[in-house]
Scaffold this active site. Sequence first.
Site, short mmCIF file in Angstrom:
data_model
loop_
_atom_site.label_atom_id
_atom_site.label_comp_id
_atom_site.label_asym_id
_atom_site.label_seq_id
_atom_site.Cartn_x
_atom_site.Cartn_y
_atom_site.Cartn_z
CG ASP A 137 -2.21 -8.59 -4.60
OD1 ASP A 137 -1.35 -7.89 -5.15
OD2 ASP A 137 -3.35 -8.19 -4.31
NE ARG A 187 2.86 -5.27 -6.54
CZ ARG A 187 1.54 -5.47 -6.68
NH1 ARG A 187 0.89 -6.22 -5.81
NH2 ARG A 187 0.89 -4.94 -7.68
P1 FDA Z 1 7.65 -0.41 6.72
O1 FDA Z 1 6.44 -1.12 7.22
O2 FDA Z 1 8.94 -0.65 7.40
O3 FDA Z 1 7.34 1.13 6.68
C1 FDA Z 1 8.28 2.11 6.32
C2 FDA Z 1 7.61 3.47 6.44
O4 FDA Z 1 6.58 3.59 5.48
C3 FDA Z 1 6.90 3.72 7.76
O5 FDA Z 1 7.78 4.23 8.73
C4 FDA Z 1 5.84 4.72 7.35
O6 FDA Z 1 6.39 6.01 7.21
C5 FDA Z 1 5.44 4.24 6.00
N1 FDA Z 1 4.32 3.28 6.05
C6 FDA Z 1 4.38 1.95 5.84
N2 FDA Z 1 3.15 1.38 5.91
C7 FDA Z 1 2.30 2.38 6.17
C8 FDA Z 1 0.89 2.41 6.34
N3 FDA Z 1 0.13 1.33 6.28
N4 FDA Z 1 0.33 3.63 6.60
C9 FDA Z 1 1.08 4.75 6.67
N5 FDA Z 1 2.43 4.76 6.51
C10 FDA Z 1 3.03 3.59 6.26
N6 FDA Z 1 2.10 -7.52 1.20
C11 FDA Z 1 1.90 -8.84 0.99
O7 FDA Z 1 2.10 -9.63 1.90
N7 FDA Z 1 1.47 -9.29 -0.23
C12 FDA Z 1 1.26 -8.46 -1.28
O8 FDA Z 1 0.87 -8.89 -2.37
C13 FDA Z 1 1.48 -7.07 -1.08
N8 FDA Z 1 1.31 -6.16 -2.08
C14 FDA Z 1 1.70 -4.86 -1.91
C15 FDA Z 1 1.66 -3.98 -2.98
C16 FDA Z 1 2.16 -2.70 -2.84
C17 FDA Z 1 2.15 -1.78 -4.01
C18 FDA Z 1 2.69 -2.26 -1.58
C19 FDA Z 1 3.27 -0.90 -1.41
C20 FDA Z 1 2.67 -3.12 -0.52
C21 FDA Z 1 2.17 -4.42 -0.65
N9 FDA Z 1 2.16 -5.29 0.43
C22 FDA Z 1 1.91 -6.62 0.19
C23 FDA Z 1 2.35 -4.78 1.81
C24 FDA Z 1 3.80 -4.89 2.26
O9 FDA Z 1 4.15 -6.23 2.46
C25 FDA Z 1 4.04 -4.12 3.58
O10 FDA Z 1 3.24 -4.68 4.59
C26 FDA Z 1 3.79 -2.64 3.51
O11 FDA Z 1 4.17 -2.10 2.28
C27 FDA Z 1 4.58 -1.90 4.60
O12 FDA Z 1 5.95 -2.14 4.44
P2 FDA Z 1 7.04 -1.04 3.96
O13 FDA Z 1 7.95 -1.72 3.01
O14 FDA Z 1 6.34 0.14 3.42
O15 FDA Z 1 7.93 -0.73 5.19
#
Ligand code: FDA
Length: 311
Positions: A137, A187
């Site tokens: 991560d 990732r």
């Molecule tokens: P965004 O936040 O714009 O959300 C888009 C849509 O997704 C929202 O409108 C909602 O519908 C849905 N959504 C997003 N987050 C949600 C939540 N918590 N609950 C419910 N719905 C939600 N970060 C990091 O800094 N270091 C890391 O190593 C990782 N590792 C990691 C692994 C995996 C498999 C994932 C999916 C995410 C991470 N992250 C991470 C977290 C990442 O940086 C980020 O904060 C979240 O994925 C939210 O961003 P989105 O890209 O989903 O888009």
Amino acid sequence: MLRRLLLAISASHRARDLITRTPVTREVVQRFVAGDSAADVIGVAEHLVSAGHLVSIDFLGEDTTDPDQAAAVAAEYVALLELLAATGLTEGGRAEVSVKPTAVGLGLPEHGEKTAAENIERICAAARAAGTTVTLDMEDQTHVDATLRLVGEVRADYPDLGCVLQSYLRRTPGDCEALAVSGSRVRLCKGAYRAPDGIALAARTEVDRAYARCLRILMHGAGYPMLATHDPRMIAITQSLAGSTHRDPGSFEYQMLYGVRRDEQRRLTDAGAQVRVYVPYGSDWYGYLVRRLAERPANLAFFLRALRSRH
Ligand code: FDA
């Protein structure tokens, strides 16, 4: 603003005590965390794998300040990988593990990088014996250089070690270019930690634009992209890039968090895509929970409603 406030609260010991002692918090935690024990997470992983998903399992914990604790975290991963292999879940890499560098010693005041490298190598050796992989991560921006150095070092022996890049950092398109090479598992996420403006992009629209740019670099590159996002627009861009770059569905994967957008995980898997669900377990869930609340106001509202209904 709210996101920044919550991420600041995540570092407060008083807030941690208050939130972790509130019984109702448990109910909210259950939505995002598989349980306290390895047995709990294996049950969840079996369910997800039988539904056609892949999984990456995270043993919760971060910012370890004691070398013995860092070694204990590595031992937990080794034991977990043995259990996963015994249940057949690691076959074909269906279940892998995700590791936070500071949980295995990166932030130790002395010899942090060396301790973390040794612990990560132990975990990678166990993963190789189990027939699967490890992804490191990425934590807050103060650890990015050291984490990328660790990745470079450990990859000499374990070339399938994956790493995470965060599109909210201004440096990340350059890191994507450097890592979009054959055999490299990257990732891509938006980034979940606090970071100063000079280093990170502040506006969500800028972070999204950077994500799309990084996505293009990785999908056009020779590595194995792992697109960690729930954002429908980023998923649509990935689908379109997969078409224009003639990538086959086995040459990249979507990744989403346990408890978030399960309907979309199902839809993509049913459409023939690879979808890996990131499943955390363990009792040290506080930092992880606050980051999930900070990501989405609706999660915070859900938490506050649950609190109010009990008082
Ligand atoms: P965004 O936040 O714009 O959300 C888009 C849509 O997704 C929202 O409108 C909602 O519908 C849905 N959504 C997003 N987050 C949600 C939540 N918590 N609950 C419910 N719905 C939600 N970060 C990091 O800094 N270091 C890391 O190593 C990782 N590792 C990691 C692994 C995996 C498999 C994932 C999916 C995410 C991470 N992250 C991470 C977290 C990442 O940086 C980020 O904060 C979240 O994925 C939210 O961003 P989105 O890209 O989903 O888009």
